[in-house]
Design an enzyme around this catalytic site. Sequence first.
Site, PDB file in Angstrom:
ATOM      1  N   ASN A  17      -6.484  -3.871 -10.635  1.00 48.04           N
ATOM      2  CA  ASN A  17      -5.934  -2.975 -11.650  1.00 48.04           C
ATOM      3  C   ASN A  17      -6.340  -3.459 -13.038  1.00 48.04           C
ATOM      4  O   ASN A  17      -6.509  -4.661 -13.281  1.00 48.04           O
ATOM      5  CB  ASN A  17      -4.423  -2.771 -11.509  1.00 48.04           C
ATOM      6  CG  ASN A  17      -3.605  -4.046 -11.458  1.00 48.04           C
ATOM      7  OD1 ASN A  17      -4.102  -5.093 -11.055  1.00 48.04           O
ATOM      8  ND2 ASN A  17      -2.344  -3.967 -11.850  1.00 48.04           N
ATOM      9  N   GLU A  58      -7.134   0.348  -6.493  1.00 51.75           N
ATOM     10  CA  GLU A  58      -7.833   1.214  -5.524  1.00 51.75           C
ATOM     11  C   GLU A  58      -8.900   2.042  -6.243  1.00 51.75           C
ATOM     12  O   GLU A  58      -9.998   2.268  -5.713  1.00 51.75           O
ATOM     13  CB  GLU A  58      -6.836   2.147  -4.829  1.00 51.75           C
ATOM     14  CG  GLU A  58      -5.825   1.428  -3.947  1.00 51.75           C
ATOM     15  CD  GLU A  58      -4.563   0.982  -4.692  1.00 51.75           C
ATOM     16  OE1 GLU A  58      -4.622   0.786  -5.922  1.00 51.75           O
ATOM     17  OE2 GLU A  58      -3.535   0.831  -4.027  1.00 51.75           O
TER      18      GLU A  58
HETATM   19  N1  THU Z   1      -0.989  -0.521  -9.094  1.00 52.87           N
HETATM   20  C1  THU Z   1      -2.156  -0.617  -8.394  1.00 52.87           C
HETATM   21  O1  THU Z   1      -3.164  -1.112  -8.911  1.00 52.87           O
HETATM   22  N2  THU Z   1      -2.184  -0.150  -7.133  1.00 52.87           N
HETATM   23  C2  THU Z   1      -1.099   0.299  -6.443  1.00 52.87           C
HETATM   24  O2  THU Z   1      -1.231   0.618  -5.265  1.00 52.87           O
HETATM   25  C3  THU Z   1       0.195   0.378  -7.107  1.00 52.87           C
HETATM   26  C4  THU Z   1       0.210   0.085  -8.553  1.00 52.87           C
HETATM   27  C5  THU Z   1      -0.950  -1.069 -10.452  1.00 52.87           C
HETATM   28  C6  THU Z   1      -0.877  -0.086 -11.575  1.00 52.87           C
HETATM   29  C7  THU Z   1      -0.268  -0.926 -12.678  1.00 52.87           C
HETATM   30  O3  THU Z   1      -1.293  -1.661 -13.323  1.00 52.87           O
HETATM   31  C8  THU Z   1       0.619  -1.902 -11.938  1.00 52.87           C
HETATM   32  O4  THU Z   1       0.196  -1.893 -10.588  1.00 52.87           O
HETATM   33  C9  THU Z   1       2.103  -1.559 -11.995  1.00 52.87           C
HETATM   34  O5  THU Z   1       2.338  -0.263 -11.579  1.00 52.87           O
END
Ligand code: THU
Length: 141
Positions: A50, A63
Amino acid sequence: MTNPAAALDAQEALIAAARAARALAYAPYSRFAVGAAVLDEQGRIHAGCNVENAAYPQGWCAETSALAALVAAGGRRVLAVAVCAVAAEPVTPCGGCRQKIREFAADDCPIYVADAHTLVASFTLGQLLPCSFGPAHLARP
Ligand code: THU
């Protein structure tokens, strides 16, 4: 893949890639680091983390990063997905990411959810996104 030992190796490699990507997450605002990895039709693994932003809504999920790496490498099919995060409950892809995965994956595509140490849950895309809309719906009748 028919060989169970090879299938297990592939699953472990996918999870390891998601875990390694998680270590690189840029999540200074939520402090919630996520890594993801996708297996393509050539057996290649593409991973991502992320990436948050000071303008909060501009951040994106692990993802999404992994799928962008897949497409940039010429991949067009997703045969399996791994997500790695550390939380009280298994971290499944958010709704938007489920749809993004759907673009490249079939209903039976496995989605492995791991924490820092082990596999904690396993789903199919069809379980997480039933009755979904996909590319075939855009075919002209
Ligand atoms: N996030 C992801 O990268 N993937 C997920 O499946 C759930 C949430 C990230 C987005 C944000 O940067 C952080 O987790 C908190 O929501």
